[in-house]
Design a protein around this motif. Structure first.
Motif, PDB file in Angstrom:
ATOM      1  N   ILE A  68       0.860  -1.180   0.000  1.00  0.00           N
ATOM      2  CA  ILE A  68       0.000   0.000   0.000  1.00  0.00           C
ATOM      3  C   ILE A  68       0.893   1.224   0.000  1.00  0.00           C
ATOM      4  CG2 ILE A  68      -1.644   1.376   1.333  1.00  0.00           C
ATOM      5  CD1 ILE A  68      -2.849  -1.216   2.336  1.00  0.00           C
ATOM      6  N   VAL A  69       0.588   2.169  -0.877  1.00  0.00           N
ATOM      7  CA  VAL A  69       1.282   3.448  -0.909  1.00  0.00           C
ATOM      8  C   VAL A  69       0.303   4.486  -0.380  1.00  0.00           C
ATOM      9  CG1 VAL A  69       2.394   5.183  -2.345  1.00  0.00           C
ATOM     10  CG2 VAL A  69       2.691   2.754  -2.885  1.00  0.00           C
ATOM     11  N   ALA A  70       0.637   5.094   0.728  1.00  0.00           N
ATOM     12  CA  ALA A  70      -0.233   6.097   1.355  1.00  0.00           C
ATOM     13  C   ALA A  70       0.568   7.372   1.548  1.00  0.00           C
ATOM     14  CB  ALA A  70      -0.778   5.574   2.683  1.00  0.00           C
ATOM     15  N   GLN A  71       0.541   8.209   0.534  1.00  0.00           N
ATOM     16  CA  GLN A  71       1.267   9.460   0.604  1.00  0.00           C
ATOM     17  C   GLN A  71       0.266  10.596   0.682  1.00  0.00           C
ATOM     18  OE1 GLN A  71       4.306   8.179  -2.650  1.00  0.00           O
ATOM     19  NE2 GLN A  71       5.078   9.976  -1.596  1.00  0.00           N
ATOM     20  N   SER A  72       0.265  11.253   1.796  1.00  0.00           N
ATOM     21  CA  SER A  72      -0.599  12.407   2.027  1.00  0.00           C
ATOM     22  C   SER A  72      -2.055  12.075   1.729  1.00  0.00           C
ATOM     23  CB  SER A  72      -0.124  13.587   1.178  1.00  0.00           C
ATOM     24  OG  SER A  72      -0.679  14.783   1.654  1.00  0.00           O
ATOM     25  N   VAL A  73      -2.516  10.933   2.256  1.00  0.00           N
ATOM     26  CA  VAL A  73      -3.870  10.488   1.942  1.00  0.00           C
ATOM     27  C   VAL A  73      -4.780  10.424   3.161  1.00  0.00           C
ATOM     28  CG1 VAL A  73      -3.372   8.032   2.158  1.00  0.00           C
ATOM     29  CG2 VAL A  73      -5.169   8.769   0.637  1.00  0.00           C
ATOM     30  N   LEU A  74      -4.244  10.180   4.321  1.00  0.00           N
ATOM     31  CA  LEU A  74      -5.073   9.928   5.500  1.00  0.00           C
ATOM     32  C   LEU A  74      -6.035  11.077   5.791  1.00  0.00           C
ATOM     33  CD1 LEU A  74      -5.606   7.765   7.611  1.00  0.00           C
ATOM     34  CD2 LEU A  74      -3.874   8.835   9.043  1.00  0.00           C
ATOM     35  N   HIS A  75      -5.579  12.298   5.639  1.00  0.00           N
ATOM     36  CA  HIS A  75      -6.438  13.437   5.963  1.00  0.00           C
ATOM     37  C   HIS A  75      -7.556  13.657   4.940  1.00  0.00           C
ATOM     38  CE1 HIS A  75      -3.425  15.198   3.318  1.00  0.00           C
ATOM     39  NE2 HIS A  75      -4.288  16.160   3.073  1.00  0.00           N
ATOM     40  N   TRP A  76      -7.488  13.009   3.767  1.00  0.00           N
ATOM     41  CA  TRP A  76      -8.514  13.166   2.734  1.00  0.00           C
ATOM     42  C   TRP A  76      -9.641  12.143   2.867  1.00  0.00           C
ATOM     43  CZ3 TRP A  76      -8.486  17.509   0.213  1.00  0.00           C
ATOM     44  CH2 TRP A  76      -7.285  18.160  -0.026  1.00  0.00           C
ATOM     45  N   VAL A  77      -9.438  11.105   3.633  1.00  0.00           N
ATOM     46  CA  VAL A  77     -10.397  10.015   3.737  1.00  0.00           C
ATOM     47  C   VAL A  77     -11.355  10.286   4.894  1.00  0.00           C
ATOM     48  CG1 VAL A  77     -10.634   7.530   4.154  1.00  0.00           C
ATOM     49  CG2 VAL A  77      -8.742   8.395   2.775  1.00  0.00           C
ATOM     50  N   GLN A  78     -12.659  10.108   4.643  1.00  0.00           N
ATOM     51  CA  GLN A  78     -13.641  10.353   5.702  1.00  0.00           C
ATOM     52  C   GLN A  78     -13.555   9.296   6.790  1.00  0.00           C
ATOM     53  OE1 GLN A  78     -17.444  10.713   3.816  1.00  0.00           O
ATOM     54  NE2 GLN A  78     -17.126  12.855   3.312  1.00  0.00           N
ATOM     55  N   ASP A  79     -13.462   8.033   6.402  1.00  0.00           N
ATOM     56  CA  ASP A  79     -13.414   6.945   7.382  1.00  0.00           C
ATOM     57  C   ASP A  79     -11.950   6.578   7.656  1.00  0.00           C
ATOM     58  OD1 ASP A  79     -13.775   4.781   9.015  1.00  0.00           O
ATOM     59  OD2 ASP A  79     -15.168   3.728   7.681  1.00  0.00           O
ATOM     60  N   LYS A  80     -11.304   7.397   8.460  1.00  0.00           N
ATOM     61  CA  LYS A  80      -9.880   7.211   8.750  1.00  0.00           C
ATOM     62  C   LYS A  80      -9.600   5.864   9.411  1.00  0.00           C
ATOM     63  CE  LYS A  80      -8.824  12.145   9.212  1.00  0.00           C
ATOM     64  NZ  LYS A  80      -9.619  12.449   8.073  1.00  0.00           N
ATOM     65  N   GLU A  81     -10.490   5.432  10.292  1.00  0.00           N
ATOM     66  CA  GLU A  81     -10.284   4.154  10.983  1.00  0.00           C
ATOM     67  C   GLU A  81     -10.278   2.989   9.993  1.00  0.00           C
ATOM     68  OE1 GLU A  81      -9.328   3.653  14.133  1.00  0.00           O
ATOM     69  OE2 GLU A  81      -9.215   5.835  14.202  1.00  0.00           O
ATOM     70  N   ALA A  82     -11.134   3.033   8.973  1.00  0.00           N
ATOM     71  CA  ALA A  82     -11.158   1.973   7.961  1.00  0.00           C
ATOM     72  C   ALA A  82      -9.854   1.958   7.179  1.00  0.00           C
ATOM     73  CB  ALA A  82     -12.347   2.148   7.021  1.00  0.00           C
ATOM     74  N   LEU A  83      -9.341   3.136   6.853  1.00  0.00           N
ATOM     75  CA  LEU A  83      -8.065   3.203   6.135  1.00  0.00           C
ATOM     76  C   LEU A  83      -6.927   2.696   7.011  1.00  0.00           C
ATOM     77  CD1 LEU A  83      -6.378   3.891   3.686  1.00  0.00           C
ATOM     78  CD2 LEU A  83      -6.271   6.256   4.513  1.00  0.00           C
ATOM     79  N   ILE A  84      -6.925   3.044   8.273  1.00  0.00           N
ATOM     80  CA  ILE A  84      -5.879   2.588   9.184  1.00  0.00           C
ATOM     81  C   ILE A  84      -5.935   1.064   9.317  1.00  0.00           C
ATOM     82  CG2 ILE A  84      -5.149   2.603  11.609  1.00  0.00           C
ATOM     83  CD1 ILE A  84      -5.876   5.634  11.589  1.00  0.00           C
ATOM     84  N   ARG A  85      -7.143   0.499   9.395  1.00  0.00           N
ATOM     85  CA  ARG A  85      -7.271  -0.964   9.449  1.00  0.00           C
ATOM     86  C   ARG A  85      -6.725  -1.609   8.174  1.00  0.00           C
ATOM     87  NH1 ARG A  85     -12.266   0.455  11.599  1.00  0.00           N
ATOM     88  NH2 ARG A  85     -13.308  -0.054   9.632  1.00  0.00           N
ATOM     89  N   LEU A  86      -7.010  -0.990   7.030  1.00  0.00           N
ATOM     90  CA  LEU A  86      -6.494  -1.504   5.764  1.00  0.00           C
ATOM     91  C   LEU A  86      -4.968  -1.439   5.744  1.00  0.00           C
ATOM     92  CD1 LEU A  86      -6.896  -2.468   2.811  1.00  0.00           C
ATOM     93  CD2 LEU A  86      -6.915  -0.054   2.188  1.00  0.00           C
ATOM     94  N   MET A  87      -4.400  -0.319   6.162  1.00  0.00           N
ATOM     95  CA  MET A  87      -2.948  -0.180   6.193  1.00  0.00           C
ATOM     96  C   MET A  87      -2.332  -1.238   7.101  1.00  0.00           C
ATOM     97  SD  MET A  87      -2.648   4.053   6.123  1.00  0.00           S
ATOM     98  CE  MET A  87      -1.771   4.046   7.614  1.00  0.00           C
ATOM     99  N   ALA A  88      -2.989  -1.534   8.206  1.00  0.00           N
ATOM    100  CA  ALA A  88      -2.476  -2.511   9.165  1.00  0.00           C
ATOM    101  C   ALA A  88      -2.477  -3.922   8.586  1.00  0.00           C
ATOM    102  CB  ALA A  88      -3.295  -2.471  10.452  1.00  0.00           C
ATOM    103  N   ARG A  89      -3.310  -4.185   7.579  1.00  0.00           N
ATOM    104  CA  ARG A  89      -3.367  -5.513   6.960  1.00  0.00           C
ATOM    105  C   ARG A  89      -2.349  -5.676   5.838  1.00  0.00           C
ATOM    106  NH1 ARG A  89      -9.066  -4.354   6.992  1.00  0.00           N
ATOM    107  NH2 ARG A  89      -9.049  -4.215   4.725  1.00  0.00           N
ATOM    108  N   SER A  90      -1.657  -4.639   5.491  1.00  0.00           N
ATOM    109  CA  SER A  90      -0.704  -4.684   4.388  1.00  0.00           C
ATOM    110  C   SER A  90       0.587  -5.369   4.807  1.00  0.00           C
ATOM    111  CB  SER A  90      -0.383  -3.255   3.944  1.00  0.00           C
ATOM    112  OG  SER A  90       0.636  -3.250   2.988  1.00  0.00           O
ATOM    113  N   GLY A  91       1.234  -6.045   3.864  1.00  0.00           N
ATOM    114  CA  GLY A  91       2.536  -6.635   4.134  1.00  0.00           C
ATOM    115  C   GLY A  91       3.645  -5.594   4.132  1.00  0.00           C
ATOM    116  N   VAL A  92       3.507  -4.617   3.228  1.00  0.00           N
ATOM    117  CA  VAL A  92       4.487  -3.536   3.094  1.00  0.00           C
ATOM    118  C   VAL A  92       3.715  -2.243   2.896  1.00  0.00           C
ATOM    119  CG1 VAL A  92       6.414  -2.625   1.729  1.00  0.00           C
ATOM    120  CG2 VAL A  92       6.169  -5.088   2.022  1.00  0.00           C
ATOM    121  N   LEU A  93       4.173  -1.198   3.547  1.00  0.00           N
ATOM    122  CA  LEU A  93       3.499   0.092   3.464  1.00  0.00           C
ATOM    123  C   LEU A  93       4.521   1.174   3.181  1.00  0.00           C
ATOM    124  CD1 LEU A  93       0.928   1.871   3.976  1.00  0.00           C
ATOM    125  CD2 LEU A  93       1.643   1.956   6.366  1.00  0.00           C
ATOM    126  N   LEU A  94       4.295   1.942   2.126  1.00  0.00           N
ATOM    127  CA  LEU A  94       5.069   3.145   1.841  1.00  0.00           C
ATOM    128  C   LEU A  94       4.198   4.301   2.298  1.00  0.00           C
ATOM    129  CD1 LEU A  94       7.611   4.404   0.583  1.00  0.00           C
ATOM    130  CD2 LEU A  94       6.369   4.481  -1.582  1.00  0.00           C
TER     131      LEU A  94
END
Length: 85
Positions: free
Chosen positions: A14-40
């Motif tokens: 998952i590539v998450a560059q300057s994206v968290l503040h644009w997403v309404q459901d931040k907790e869902a995105l954080i859960r998705l990031m936590a399921r990734s094998g590698v995160l940029l």
């Protein structure tokens, strides 16, 4: 569109560059990031806070790669520790 992406089981990278503040459901995105094998990840907070955040998501290895053009930390987070021999 984005909601269906958040519902996927797992991604290899998952590539998450300057994206968290644009997403309404931040907790869902954080859960998705936590399921990734590698995160940029581009952070917005001080480096030590972002490293702690990524470690709290379960990433065993978090490396600061450098800084973006906005002087934000760019991190590569991996689930498993690389063994160095």
């Amino acid at each position: 569109f984005t909601d269906s992406l958040l519902e996927q089981d797992r991604y290899d990278l998952i590539v998450a560059q300057s994206v968290l503040h644009w997403v309404q459901d931040k907790e869902a995105l954080i859960r998705l990031m936590a399921r990734s094998g590698v995160l940029l990840y581009e952070g917005h907070n001080p480096v030590y806070q972002e490293i702690e955040f990524l470690q709290d998501l379960g990433f065993g290895q978090v490396d600061l790669l450098g800084y973006t053009e906005r002087l934000r930390g760019l991190f590569l987070a991996r689930r498993e520790q690389n063994s160095q021999h």
